[in-house]
Design a protein around this motif. Structure first.
Motif, PDB file in Angstrom:
ATOM      1  N   SER A 167       0.105   5.455  -1.724  1.00 28.87           N
ATOM      2  CA  SER A 167      -0.340   4.064  -1.845  1.00 28.87           C
ATOM      3  C   SER A 167      -1.044   3.840  -3.176  1.00 28.87           C
ATOM      4  O   SER A 167      -1.755   4.719  -3.675  1.00 28.87           O
ATOM      5  CB  SER A 167      -1.305   3.704  -0.710  1.00 28.87           C
ATOM      6  N   GLN A 168      -0.841   2.691  -3.747  1.00 27.38           N
ATOM      7  CA  GLN A 168      -1.694   2.210  -4.837  1.00 27.38           C
ATOM      8  C   GLN A 168      -3.130   2.291  -4.332  1.00 27.38           C
ATOM      9  O   GLN A 168      -3.414   1.957  -3.185  1.00 27.38           O
ATOM     10  CB  GLN A 168      -1.297   0.768  -5.148  1.00 27.38           C
ATOM     11  N   THR A 169      -4.060   2.739  -5.144  1.00 21.80           N
ATOM     12  CA  THR A 169      -5.416   3.043  -4.664  1.00 21.80           C
ATOM     13  C   THR A 169      -6.182   1.835  -4.157  1.00 21.80           C
ATOM     14  O   THR A 169      -7.129   1.988  -3.389  1.00 21.80           O
ATOM     15  CB  THR A 169      -6.250   3.720  -5.769  1.00 21.80           C
ATOM     16  N   THR A 170      -5.782   0.633  -4.570  1.00 15.65           N
ATOM     17  CA  THR A 170      -6.553  -0.567  -4.205  1.00 15.65           C
ATOM     18  C   THR A 170      -5.911  -1.393  -3.096  1.00 15.65           C
ATOM     19  O   THR A 170      -6.324  -2.525  -2.849  1.00 15.65           O
ATOM     20  CB  THR A 170      -6.755  -1.467  -5.440  1.00 15.65           C
ATOM     21  N   LYS A 171      -4.899  -0.831  -2.431  1.00 17.11           N
ATOM     22  CA  LYS A 171      -4.244  -1.586  -1.363  1.00 17.11           C
ATOM     23  C   LYS A 171      -5.039  -1.515  -0.058  1.00 17.11           C
ATOM     24  O   LYS A 171      -5.940  -0.697   0.117  1.00 17.11           O
ATOM     25  CB  LYS A 171      -2.830  -1.076  -1.131  1.00 17.11           C
ATOM     26  N   SER A 172      -4.647  -2.373   0.878  1.00 17.71           N
ATOM     27  CA  SER A 172      -5.290  -2.451   2.189  1.00 17.71           C
ATOM     28  C   SER A 172      -4.942  -1.229   3.040  1.00 17.71           C
ATOM     29  O   SER A 172      -3.780  -0.821   3.118  1.00 17.71           O
ATOM     30  CB  SER A 172      -4.835  -3.726   2.907  1.00 17.71           C
ATOM     31  N   THR A 173      -5.958  -0.652   3.683  1.00 20.54           N
ATOM     32  CA  THR A 173      -5.738   0.484   4.584  1.00 20.54           C
ATOM     33  C   THR A 173      -4.836   0.080   5.743  1.00 20.54           C
ATOM     34  O   THR A 173      -3.906   0.815   6.114  1.00 20.54           O
ATOM     35  CB  THR A 173      -7.086   0.996   5.135  1.00 20.54           C
ATOM     36  N   LYS A 174      -5.088  -1.075   6.298  1.00 17.34           N
ATOM     37  CA  LYS A 174      -4.267  -1.570   7.416  1.00 17.34           C
ATOM     38  C   LYS A 174      -2.815  -1.728   6.974  1.00 17.34           C
ATOM     39  O   LYS A 174      -1.882  -1.341   7.690  1.00 17.34           O
ATOM     40  CB  LYS A 174      -4.805  -2.910   7.926  1.00 17.34           C
ATOM     41  N   ARG A 199     -11.500   5.413  -1.447  1.00 17.58           N
ATOM     42  CA  ARG A 199     -12.480   5.141  -0.386  1.00 17.58           C
ATOM     43  C   ARG A 199     -13.578   4.191  -0.851  1.00 17.58           C
ATOM     44  O   ARG A 199     -14.211   3.525  -0.043  1.00 17.58           O
ATOM     45  CB  ARG A 199     -13.077   6.455   0.125  1.00 17.58           C
ATOM     46  N   GLN A 200     -13.790   4.083  -2.165  1.00 17.11           N
ATOM     47  CA  GLN A 200     -14.723   3.066  -2.660  1.00 17.11           C
ATOM     48  C   GLN A 200     -14.184   1.684  -2.337  1.00 17.11           C
ATOM     49  O   GLN A 200     -14.938   0.730  -2.202  1.00 17.11           O
ATOM     50  CB  GLN A 200     -14.908   3.204  -4.177  1.00 17.11           C
ATOM     51  N   VAL A 201     -12.867   1.587  -2.239  1.00 13.90           N
ATOM     52  CA  VAL A 201     -12.229   0.316  -1.904  1.00 13.90           C
ATOM     53  C   VAL A 201     -12.142   0.136  -0.392  1.00 13.90           C
ATOM     54  O   VAL A 201     -12.568  -0.883   0.154  1.00 13.90           O
ATOM     55  CB  VAL A 201     -10.809   0.235  -2.520  1.00 13.90           C
ATOM     56  N   SER A 202     -11.585   1.147   0.300  1.00 14.70           N
ATOM     57  CA  SER A 202     -11.362   1.003   1.740  1.00 14.70           C
ATOM     58  C   SER A 202     -12.671   0.874   2.515  1.00 14.70           C
ATOM     59  O   SER A 202     -12.728   0.181   3.531  1.00 14.70           O
ATOM     60  CB  SER A 202     -10.554   2.187   2.279  1.00 14.70           C
ATOM     61  N   ASN A 203     -13.743   1.533   2.045  1.00 19.56           N
ATOM     62  CA  ASN A 203     -15.036   1.436   2.739  1.00 19.56           C
ATOM     63  C   ASN A 203     -15.638   0.047   2.655  1.00 19.56           C
ATOM     64  O   ASN A 203     -16.526  -0.307   3.428  1.00 19.56           O
ATOM     65  CB  ASN A 203     -16.023   2.459   2.170  1.00 19.56           C
ATOM     66  N   ARG A 204     -15.165  -0.739   1.707  1.00 20.79           N
ATOM     67  CA  ARG A 204     -15.703  -2.089   1.563  1.00 20.79           C
ATOM     68  C   ARG A 204     -15.182  -3.030   2.650  1.00 20.79           C
ATOM     69  O   ARG A 204     -15.780  -4.066   2.904  1.00 20.79           O
ATOM     70  CB  ARG A 204     -15.360  -2.652   0.179  1.00 20.79           C
ATOM     71  N   GLU A 205     -14.061  -2.681   3.230  1.00 23.18           N
ATOM     72  CA  GLU A 205     -13.488  -3.558   4.252  1.00 23.18           C
ATOM     73  C   GLU A 205     -14.419  -3.711   5.463  1.00 23.18           C
ATOM     74  O   GLU A 205     -14.737  -4.847   5.838  1.00 23.18           O
ATOM     75  CB  GLU A 205     -12.110  -3.042   4.663  1.00 23.18           C
ATOM     76  N   PRO A 206     -14.897  -2.617   6.085  1.00 19.93           N
ATOM     77  CA  PRO A 206     -15.825  -2.794   7.214  1.00 19.93           C
ATOM     78  C   PRO A 206     -17.153  -3.405   6.778  1.00 19.93           C
ATOM     79  O   PRO A 206     -17.764  -4.172   7.532  1.00 19.93           O
ATOM     80  CB  PRO A 206     -16.017  -1.371   7.754  1.00 19.93           C
ATOM     81  N   GLN A 207     -17.592  -3.083   5.556  1.00 23.22           N
ATOM     82  CA  GLN A 207     -18.843  -3.660   5.057  1.00 23.22           C
ATOM     83  C   GLN A 207     -18.724  -5.173   4.886  1.00 23.22           C
ATOM     84  O   GLN A 207     -19.615  -5.940   5.269  1.00 23.22           O
ATOM     85  CB  GLN A 207     -19.215  -3.000   3.717  1.00 23.22           C
TER      86      GLN A 207
END
Length: 292
Positions: A164-171, A204-212
């Motif tokens: 995955s591109q590093t900044t894409k959505s985890t979902k 994870r700097q990106v994906s962790n922002r989603e729940p935050q």
């Protein structure tokens, strides 16, 4: 009305590092070339332009000689380094370490897939700077998938390695993973270990922002999301805000604010993408405090 800026929003490490490198270099010279927008935020690009940062295209890079060029956090394909060597260009390499590691993983996976007559698939936006750097590791043979229609490019009878591109959505990544698995089963009747390997390479700097951001959006009556329109990460994170709070609004700067958004509002939350500078979110917050 209370206005709060999300402390978890703003630059990720990679973008902050690239901008700091650019500013350090410009202290020593009148100007510095940068291959593509240093960050997907027009306001920040304009600020750095005033300090001497000049954005160039890939075509323009080939005409330059004996100068310095900054490589932004998104990283670059091998071709860029070859051009620099040929034209005596000194590269100021601000590629994000997370992206560089991913490029290396993609290169190794590509070599392995060639041996197995397989294919590398990248979940990302075709033409995005980071994706160009990743596909460059595969001699442009990787399949780039963003929408369901893009799945038609994949040969499900052959082995597949997904990144995955590093900044894409985890979902979005795991939804795609499931769809590929379903296609393989439909074609082969079962899913074997060698058929498919999925690598969650989202930063994870990106994906962790989603729940935050999900929590932050619930805490306020109105959410003002500040980001450049070109930011893939910005669109993904704004989607998180909108799903939790229907009164979420996407703006590039304070000029886009509308008074009607703040009717019957006691609490406003300001947040942004990994490419959004803190000074811009503060500027938006101050504008809301003084005008509304």
């Amino acid at each position: 009305m209370k206005v709060t800026i999300d402390n978890n929003s703003g630059y990720c490490f990679g973008v902050e590092f690239a901008i700091q490198m650019a500013e350090d270099e410009m202290e020593l010279a009148d100007n510095l070339y940068c291959l593509g927008d240093i960050v997907h935020n027009d306001m920040e690009v304009k600020r750095l332009y005033s300090k001497g940062l000049r954005i160039i295209s890939r075509d323009e890079l080939q005409t330059l000689k004996n100068c310095k060029v900054l490589i932004r956090a998104h990283g670059e394909p091998p071709e860029t380094y070859q051009i620099a060597l040929k034209n005596n260009i000194e590269l100021i390499d601000a590629s994000c370490p997370v992206v560089l590691k991913l490029q290396n993983r993609v290169k190794h996976a590509y070599d392995k897939m060639k041996e197995q007559h397989g294919q590398v698939v990248i979940y990302g936006k075709k033409g995005h700077a980071e994706v160009i750097g990743l596909t460059g590791q595969t001699r442009e043979e990787a399949v780039v998938v963003m929408e369901d229609n893009d799945l038609e490019q994949i040969d499900f009878s052959r082995p597949i390695t997904l990144f995955s591109q590093t900044t894409k959505s985890t979902k979005g990544f795991y939804d795609l993973k499931k769809k590929i698995e379903e296609r393989i089963v439909a074609q082969k009747g079962q899913l074997e270990v060698l058929d498919f390997k999925a690598n969650d390479s989202i930063c994870r700097q990106v994906s962790n922002r989603e729940p935050q951001l999900s929590r932050f959006s619930k805490e306020h009556d109105v959410i003002i999301f500040v980001s450049g329109k070109k930011s893939s990460n910005g669109r993904a994170l704004f989607g998180v805000c909108k799903s939790e709070n229907n009164r979420s609004y996407f703006i590039e700067n304070e000029q886009m604010l509308e008074s009607g958004w703040f009717e019957d509002c006691m609490s406003v939350g300001i947040c942004g993408a990994t490419s959004t500078p803190m000074w811009l979110m503060e500027q938006v917050a101050n504008h809301i405090k003084h005008k509304y």
